[in-house]
Motif scaffolding. Structure first.
Motif, PDB file in Angstrom:
ATOM      1  N   PHE A 113       0.804  -1.222   0.000  1.00  0.00           N
ATOM      2  CA  PHE A 113       0.000   0.000   0.000  1.00  0.00           C
ATOM      3  C   PHE A 113       0.839   1.274   0.000  1.00  0.00           C
ATOM      4  O   PHE A 113       0.299   2.368   0.072  1.00  0.00           O
ATOM      5  N   TYR A 114       2.164   1.144  -0.100  1.00  0.00           N
ATOM      6  CA  TYR A 114       3.044   2.306   0.014  1.00  0.00           C
ATOM      7  C   TYR A 114       3.664   2.638  -1.330  1.00  0.00           C
ATOM      8  O   TYR A 114       4.174   1.772  -2.039  1.00  0.00           O
ATOM      9  N   SER A 115       3.623   3.929  -1.649  1.00  0.00           N
ATOM     10  CA  SER A 115       4.086   4.392  -2.954  1.00  0.00           C
ATOM     11  C   SER A 115       5.515   4.919  -2.932  1.00  0.00           C
ATOM     12  O   SER A 115       6.162   4.960  -3.979  1.00  0.00           O
ATOM     13  N   TYR A 116       5.962   5.375  -1.774  1.00  0.00           N
ATOM     14  CA  TYR A 116       7.254   6.041  -1.684  1.00  0.00           C
ATOM     15  C   TYR A 116       8.122   5.326  -0.646  1.00  0.00           C
ATOM     16  O   TYR A 116       7.669   5.060   0.469  1.00  0.00           O
ATOM     17  N   TRP A 117       9.377   5.078  -1.037  1.00  0.00           N
ATOM     18  CA  TRP A 117      10.306   4.336  -0.188  1.00  0.00           C
ATOM     19  C   TRP A 117      11.674   4.999  -0.166  1.00  0.00           C
ATOM     20  O   TRP A 117      12.128   5.554  -1.178  1.00  0.00           O
ATOM     21  N   GLY A 118      12.328   4.896   0.976  1.00  0.00           N
ATOM     22  CA  GLY A 118      13.717   5.278   1.042  1.00  0.00           C
ATOM     23  C   GLY A 118      14.594   4.119   0.607  1.00  0.00           C
ATOM     24  O   GLY A 118      14.110   3.037   0.269  1.00  0.00           O
ATOM     25  N   GLN A 119      15.906   4.339   0.664  1.00  0.00           N
ATOM     26  CA  GLN A 119      16.846   3.329   0.195  1.00  0.00           C
ATOM     27  C   GLN A 119      17.201   2.317   1.280  1.00  0.00           C
ATOM     28  O   GLN A 119      17.794   1.279   0.999  1.00  0.00           O
ATOM     29  N   GLY A 120      16.864   2.633   2.531  1.00  0.00           N
ATOM     30  CA  GLY A 120      17.099   1.709   3.626  1.00  0.00           C
ATOM     31  C   GLY A 120      18.368   2.006   4.401  1.00  0.00           C
ATOM     32  O   GLY A 120      19.313   2.611   3.891  1.00  0.00           O
ATOM     33  N   THR A 121      18.375   1.585   5.655  1.00  0.00           N
ATOM     34  CA  THR A 121      19.556   1.689   6.512  1.00  0.00           C
ATOM     35  C   THR A 121      19.664   0.396   7.312  1.00  0.00           C
ATOM     36  O   THR A 121      18.663  -0.112   7.823  1.00  0.00           O
ATOM     37  N   GLN A 122      20.868  -0.161   7.390  1.00  0.00           N
ATOM     38  CA  GLN A 122      21.070  -1.467   7.997  1.00  0.00           C
ATOM     39  C   GLN A 122      21.196  -1.373   9.509  1.00  0.00           C
ATOM     40  O   GLN A 122      21.942  -0.534  10.033  1.00  0.00           O
ATOM     41  N   VAL A 123      20.494  -2.265  10.186  1.00  0.00           N
ATOM     42  CA  VAL A 123      20.606  -2.405  11.642  1.00  0.00           C
ATOM     43  C   VAL A 123      21.052  -3.838  11.938  1.00  0.00           C
ATOM     44  O   VAL A 123      20.426  -4.789  11.465  1.00  0.00           O
ATOM     45  N   THR A 124      22.135  -3.968  12.686  1.00  0.00           N
ATOM     46  CA  THR A 124      22.641  -5.279  13.052  1.00  0.00           C
ATOM     47  C   THR A 124      22.785  -5.352  14.571  1.00  0.00           C
ATOM     48  O   THR A 124      23.466  -4.516  15.165  1.00  0.00           O
ATOM     49  N   VAL A 125      22.135  -6.337  15.169  1.00  0.00           N
ATOM     50  CA  VAL A 125      22.179  -6.508  16.618  1.00  0.00           C
ATOM     51  C   VAL A 125      22.838  -7.844  16.924  1.00  0.00           C
ATOM     52  O   VAL A 125      22.353  -8.895  16.495  1.00  0.00           O
ATOM     53  N   SER A 126      23.926  -7.808  17.648  1.00  0.00           N
ATOM     54  CA  SER A 126      24.651  -9.032  17.981  1.00  0.00           C
ATOM     55  C   SER A 126      24.325  -9.461  19.408  1.00  0.00           C
ATOM     56  O   SER A 126      24.078  -8.636  20.286  1.00  0.00           O
ATOM     57  N   SER A 127      24.364 -10.768  19.609  1.00  0.00           N
ATOM     58  CA  SER A 127      24.029 -11.311  20.944  1.00  0.00           C
ATOM     59  C   SER A 127      25.240 -11.336  21.858  1.00  0.00           C
ATOM     60  O   SER A 127      26.372 -11.155  21.420  1.00  0.00           O
TER      61      SER A 127
END
Length: 127
Positions: A113-127
């Protein structure tokens, strides 16, 4: 057409915090339903948090109580504050907007349902 640019991703240990930002090319408050999505490798894109044109917010059950979505006073930046991060929060985070003046509604978490998107940003969570 609104343009969206995310920033703020990074690598943190479990229990840590990150703040993601999405800079919009125009005012988003009361104009666009705005949502943060995320996508982990091999998984479908899922809605994380939404802020509607009336300012109301919605969250995925997996992030309730840990994530907060908000807009700045200038009404052009969307923020996602993420606390107590878990390894399962790892993924590419995207901000997205529906067409102007379309509310989020009950299906806010569906990416189609979304027309507009950014390019994204990576999130990494380590245990």
């Amino acid at each position: 057409q609104v343009q969206l640019v995310e920033s703020g991703g990074g690598s943190v240990q479990a229990g840590g915090s990150l703040r993601l930002s999405c800079a919009a090319s125009e005012k988003i408050y009361s104009t666009y339903c705005m949502v943060w999505f995320r996508q982990a490798p091999g998984k479908e894109r899922e809605g994380v948090a939404a802020i509607d044109t009336d300012g109301s917010t919605s969250y995925a059950d997996s992030v309730k109580g840990r994530f907060t979505i908000s807009q700045d006073n200038a009404k052009t930046t969307l923020t996602l504050k993420m606390n107590n991060l878990k390894p399962e929060d790892t993924g590419m985070y995207y901000c997205a907007a529906r067409p102007r003046f379309s509310s989020c509604g009950s299906r806010w978490a569906l990416p189609e349902f979304y027309s507009y998107w950014g390019q994204g940003t990576q999130v990494t969570v380590s245990s």
